[in-house]
Design a protein around this motif. Structure first.
Motif: not given
Length: 595
Positions: A266-283
């Motif tokens: 989940l932390i890997q997914m949070y640190n997306s290559p694009t630093r997209d806020n939507s990915d952070m929010g999903l996590v």
């Protein structure tokens, strides 16, 4: 760990050379099997006869012959059992067993036999069976190797559902500590070569997920890698299918990974290559759901990892509101873990206690049967409600290395064994005359009537198992004085726990019982064992999610009555009779032999 090389034993017993270029002699060499020939030599036969007997030893007897002639090897094997997790050699070889024929129906057994004949090329026999049975053979209709698995599930020790638990009390604390350590290391059973990859590396790899059409003709996920599974669960928060499977995931993930691994992903997914806020929010949404729905997963180690993630990443990224929400959820989890649950009673019935309840002369016969049933419910439910979902997944009842992680489940199973043995002891040892034995049997049957009304199938089966055990059942004289009502109660117990159609009568009674209720754990654990051993953990190298769906339904069905306790008052003096069980094991063993 294996101490015997079967292939070498076979060649040695038959006199063959281990060299690849040597031919097999027509007669075995005397020195190659002298230890085995000692068995037959002691019977007074000639040396040549002994050699001939040794030559004809079937492969199934090789290990037992070696153990017999080399007690030092047997002793070493037994001493190494705590590390190898092997059963005692004598237990494997000599235990009394009975076939539970209900596990395999005639049609399934016939399919298995016909499949075997087909694979062995025995076509004439296969054709003959089809003609006589009028049963048409369909190639590969049953899974390969299904027969050994089904037979293993269908064999149980006679009159002893939880027999292996007898060895628990004598375990060495150091061995238990070793097992606990090993179980910690072995929990994550995912393929390290795949799951060590960053979750973003699998994002576009279609080979890491397998879909299957369901009854509504929609795609449903059948198998996936851990990376793709976590991505699917996290990125589709509003999907009905994901919402349903999320419950399955939270309950069954210990069967294929660890909580620490999931948090890392989940932390890997949070640190997306694009630093997209939507990915952070999903996590963060998924994390919050996990904390709220499975607070028991968050031990000190996991909480430390989570707090470190909140402090060093979320706060620095400006997500202070979400950080505060997660901390609130964590605080509730910590409070729930430290707060002891207390059942609130609502107008409980007055206990039916005898006048001499405080007297040292109080006996079991003085206590009302209904009150005994009530106190049994309180004792059993206290153990039943404490069982955690993970205890069902790790199979601690058959895997010694996981006993430390299935304490509550094992306690309930041990309680069943002890109570059953105590009832047999009371009927066979404590009462010396036939009239006293019959009276006590009648009392246990009256208790059983109340237990059935209270839906306590655990103690109900313990009483039936004791009464129906070989040693008690063969003592027919103690049943001749039973009243008509007591005989009908016994007949009802036979119907309830009969094995026909995979214990259909019990399953229907359990389904319709309603809370409060305590299941008979033996049948439910048998279901779990069947699912675990008859279904592959993986499909094409991916996690088999269909297996987890089935496990979820079995475990949920077993736990469904845990939340509603019995509304009875505890009576200490009566519970003392039912928990401080005094059994003369030597006298009981002698009575078994004399029957």
């Amino acid at each position: 760990m294996s101490f015997i090389n079967h292939s070498n034993i076979g060649r040695s017993a038959m006199g063959g050379s281990t060299g690849s270029g040597s031919s097999t002699p027509k007669k075995p060499l005397l020195g190659s099997f002298s230890s085995m020939s000692n068995l037959s030599a002691t019977s007074g036969q000639s040396n040549s006869e002994s050699i001939e007997d040794s030559y004809n030893i079937p492969p199934s007897e090789w290990v037992s012959r070696v153990m017999h002639n080399h007690p030092d090897v047997l002793e070493l094997r037994e001493r190494m059992r705590p590390i190898t997790n092997q059963k005692s050699f004598s237990r494997n070889r000599m235990c009394s067993k009975t076939e539970a024929s209900h596990v395999i129906s005639d049609s399934v057994l016939l399919k298995l036999i016909m499949q075997y004949l087909h694979e062995e090329g025995l076509t004439s026999t296969l054709t003959k069976i089809q003609e006589e049975s009028t049963f048409k053979f369909v190639k590969d209709e049953v899974e390969k190797e299904a027969l050994p698995t089904l037979l293993k599930i269908g064999i149980k020790e006679a009159n002893n559902w939880f027999g292996p638990l007898e060895e628990i009390d004598g375990d060495d604390p150091e061995v238990e500590a070793y097992h606990a350590y090993v179980s910690e290391q072995d929990t994550d059973v995912t393929d390290g070569s795949i799951e060590s990859k960053n979750i973003w590396d699998d994002l576009n790899d279609e080979s890491t997920v397998k879909l299957l059409k369901n009854s509504d003709n929609n795609n449903t996920i059948q198998a996936a890698t851990l990376n793709k599974l976590i991505w699917w669960l996290t990125s589709n928060p509003n999907s009905p299918e994901v919402s349903e499977f999320r419950k399955i995931f939270f309950l069954t993930f210990p069967s294929f990974t660890t909580a620490e691994t999931i948090l890392t992903k989940l932390i890997q997914m949070y640190n997306s290559p694009t630093r997209d806020n939507s990915d952070m929010g999903l996590v963060i949404v998924f994390l919050n759901l996990w904390i709220e729905q499975q607070p028991q997963d968050f031990n000190d180690k996991l909480l430390s990892m989570l707090n470190n993630f909140i402090d060093n990443q979320m706060v620095k990224d400006g997500l202070t509101n979400w950080a505060k929400k997660l901390r609130t959820s964590i605080a509730k989890t910590e409070n729930n873990n430290t707060k002891k649950k207390e059942n609130q009673l609502t107008n409980p019935p007055e206990p039916k206690v005898p006048k001499n309840i405080f007297s040292s002369t109080l006996t079991f016969e003085d206590i009302d049967e209904e009150e005994i049933a009530r106190q049994l419910c309180l004792i059993d439910f206290g153990m039943y409600e404490s069982i955690k979902p993970t205890e069902f997944l790790i199979k601690g009842w058959v895997r010694p290395s996981y006993r430390s992680k299935a304490v509550n489940l094992l306690s309930l199973m041990k309680r069943f064994n002890d109570f059953t043995k105590w009832i047999s002891h009371s009927l066979l040892i404590e009462q010396q005359n036939t009239k006293g034995k019959s009276k006590l049997l009648g009392k246990f049957l009256k208790i059983a009537e109340h237990l059935r009304t209270l839906n306590n199938f655990h103690s109900l089966m313990a009483i039936f198992g004791a009464i129906n055990s070989t040693s008690v059942y063969r003592t027919k004289t103690i049943r001749k004085d039973l009243s008509k009502q007591q005989q009908e109660t016994y007949a009802d117990l036979e119907k309830l726990f009969h094995s026909d159609n995979n214990y259909k009568s019990y399953r229907l009674a359990y389904k319709d019982a309603g809370p409060p209720c305590i299941p008979f754990m033996g049948i439910h654990l048998r279901d779990l064992t069947y699912v675990d051993e008859c279904t592959n953990d993986k499909i094409d190298g991916m996690i088999n999610l269909n297996k987890r769906r089935t496990l979820y339904h079995v475990i949920s069905n077993t736990r469904k009555y845990q939340s509603v306790p019995y509304n009875f008052l505890k009576v200490h003096q009566i519970q003392a009779f039912l928990t401080e069980l005094r059994i003369d094991n030597d006298a009981l063993e002698e009575s078994f032999k004399s029957v």
